[in-house]
Design an enzyme around this catalytic site. Structure first.
Site, PDB file in Angstrom:
ATOM      1  N   CYS A 131       0.832  -1.200   0.000  1.00  0.00           N
ATOM      2  CA  CYS A 131       0.000   0.000   0.000  1.00  0.00           C
ATOM      3  C   CYS A 131       0.870   1.255   0.000  1.00  0.00           C
ATOM      4  CB  CYS A 131      -0.924  -0.012   1.219  1.00  0.00           C
ATOM      5  SG  CYS A 131      -2.110   1.351   1.244  1.00  0.00           S
ATOM      6  N   CYS A 132       1.897   1.271   0.855  1.00  0.00           N
ATOM      7  CA  CYS A 132       2.805   2.414   0.896  1.00  0.00           C
ATOM      8  C   CYS A 132       3.569   2.569  -0.418  1.00  0.00           C
ATOM      9  CB  CYS A 132       3.788   2.270   2.058  1.00  0.00           C
ATOM     10  SG  CYS A 132       3.060   2.531   3.684  1.00  0.00           S
ATOM     11  N   CYS A 212      -1.405   8.339   6.957  1.00  0.00           N
ATOM     12  CA  CYS A 212      -2.736   8.015   6.447  1.00  0.00           C
ATOM     13  C   CYS A 212      -3.632   7.554   7.600  1.00  0.00           C
ATOM     14  CB  CYS A 212      -2.629   6.916   5.394  1.00  0.00           C
ATOM     15  SG  CYS A 212      -1.684   7.391   3.932  1.00  0.00           S
ATOM     16  N   CYS A 215      -3.805   3.833   9.141  1.00  0.00           N
ATOM     17  CA  CYS A 215      -2.606   3.259   9.763  1.00  0.00           C
ATOM     18  C   CYS A 215      -1.982   4.178  10.814  1.00  0.00           C
ATOM     19  CB  CYS A 215      -1.569   2.923   8.695  1.00  0.00           C
ATOM     20  SG  CYS A 215      -2.136   1.707   7.474  1.00  0.00           S
ATOM     21  N   CYS A 238       7.369   4.270   6.042  1.00  0.00           N
ATOM     22  CA  CYS A 238       6.527   3.920   4.898  1.00  0.00           C
ATOM     23  C   CYS A 238       7.336   3.470   3.691  1.00  0.00           C
ATOM     24  CB  CYS A 238       5.647   5.106   4.511  1.00  0.00           C
ATOM     25  SG  CYS A 238       6.560   6.547   3.932  1.00  0.00           S
TER      26      CYS A 238
END
Length: 254
Positions: A131-132, A212, A215, A238
């Site tokens: 995702c990062c 974000c 998280c 990240c």
């Protein structure tokens, strides 16, 4: 008054590479005050080939205020991951207005990549690294591609993983500059107070490091500032400050 500058090209021979240049810069200028580091870097070392990267998070106001003191037109890169707190987006707009910053470059994930890798928007639940990568690392690689160097607001006190953070460091063929690396929490608080800088409103709720919203959670007493990031996962960064960015820059042939 700054001392007479030493040209960047004279720091380390060409064969030494960017890492040697970064080490040379750190030895020469790493002891200077943050405002002097920013001024020297922007006006003498990198000129129009330098930017700043800001999350507009808990500690962002200080670096942005200093940059505005030197050059309000300096590019400021903001990664719009699509997962920010609304408070962070509002804070971004407020600081831009407060400081008169005129060159905010908003970088977003590529739509095609999101459709392929995170079509439901829930990738963070199963694979935080991926995702990062798609929402931060690859977009930042695109954002910094036109520049030879960029500023960050990272500090050694923020996490044990940053305890040895240099002021100048190499990232592939580029140099990342951390003018506030040696600052303490007291330095940060004193500057905020002296210049009446507004805080990200989430700080009042215990969010001492803000990323974000899926998280990020408030920090508990006695924990370091970044302990609320990816809580419950073996993850503290990240990827934009680790080797992942260098790999993305290389993969993109930038």
């Amino acid at each position: 008054m700054l001392a007479k500058p030493r040209p960047l090209d004279h720091i380390g021979d060409a064969d030494d590479g960017v890492a040697a240049k970064a080490a040379g810069l750190d030895a020469l200028y790493g002891h200077l005050k943050p405002l002097e580091i920013i001024e020297r870097s922007a006006r003498e070392l990198f000129h129009d080939e330098i930017a700043a990267v800001s999350s507009f998070g808990a500690d962002s106001a200080v670096l942005l205020h200093m940059i505005a003191e030197i050059d309000r037109t300096l590019p400021v890169i903001f990664l719009d991951t699509g997962k920010h707190f609304e408070e962070t987006l509002g804070y971004r707009d407020a600081l831009v207005a407060d400081f008169g910053l005129t060159n905010i470059q908003v970088i977003k994930p590529e739509e095609a990549a999101l459709a392929r890798i995170d079509p439901t928007g829930n990738l963070h639940q199963s694979n935080t690294d991926a995702c990062c990568d798609v929402r931060k690392v690859e977009p930042l690689a695109r954002g910094v591609a036109p520049f030879r160097a960029w500023f960050t607001g990272r500090k050694r006190f923020q996490a044990s993983t940053r305890a040895a953070l240099p002021v100048f460091e190499a990232v592939g063929a580029r140099i990342r500059i951390n003018p506030l690396a040696h600052w303490t929490t007291s330095d940060q608080a004193d500057y905020m107070r002296a210049h009446a800088l507004r805080e990200n409103p989430l700080v009042a709720y215990g969010y001492l490091s803000i990323g974000c919203f899926p998280c990020t959670q408030p920090v508990q007493p006695g924990e370091d500032a970044r302990s609320g990031r990816w809580a419950g996962h073996a993850k503290t960064e990240c990827g934009i400050h680790l080797s992942g960015l260098e790999v993305s820059l290389t993969d993109a042939s930038l």
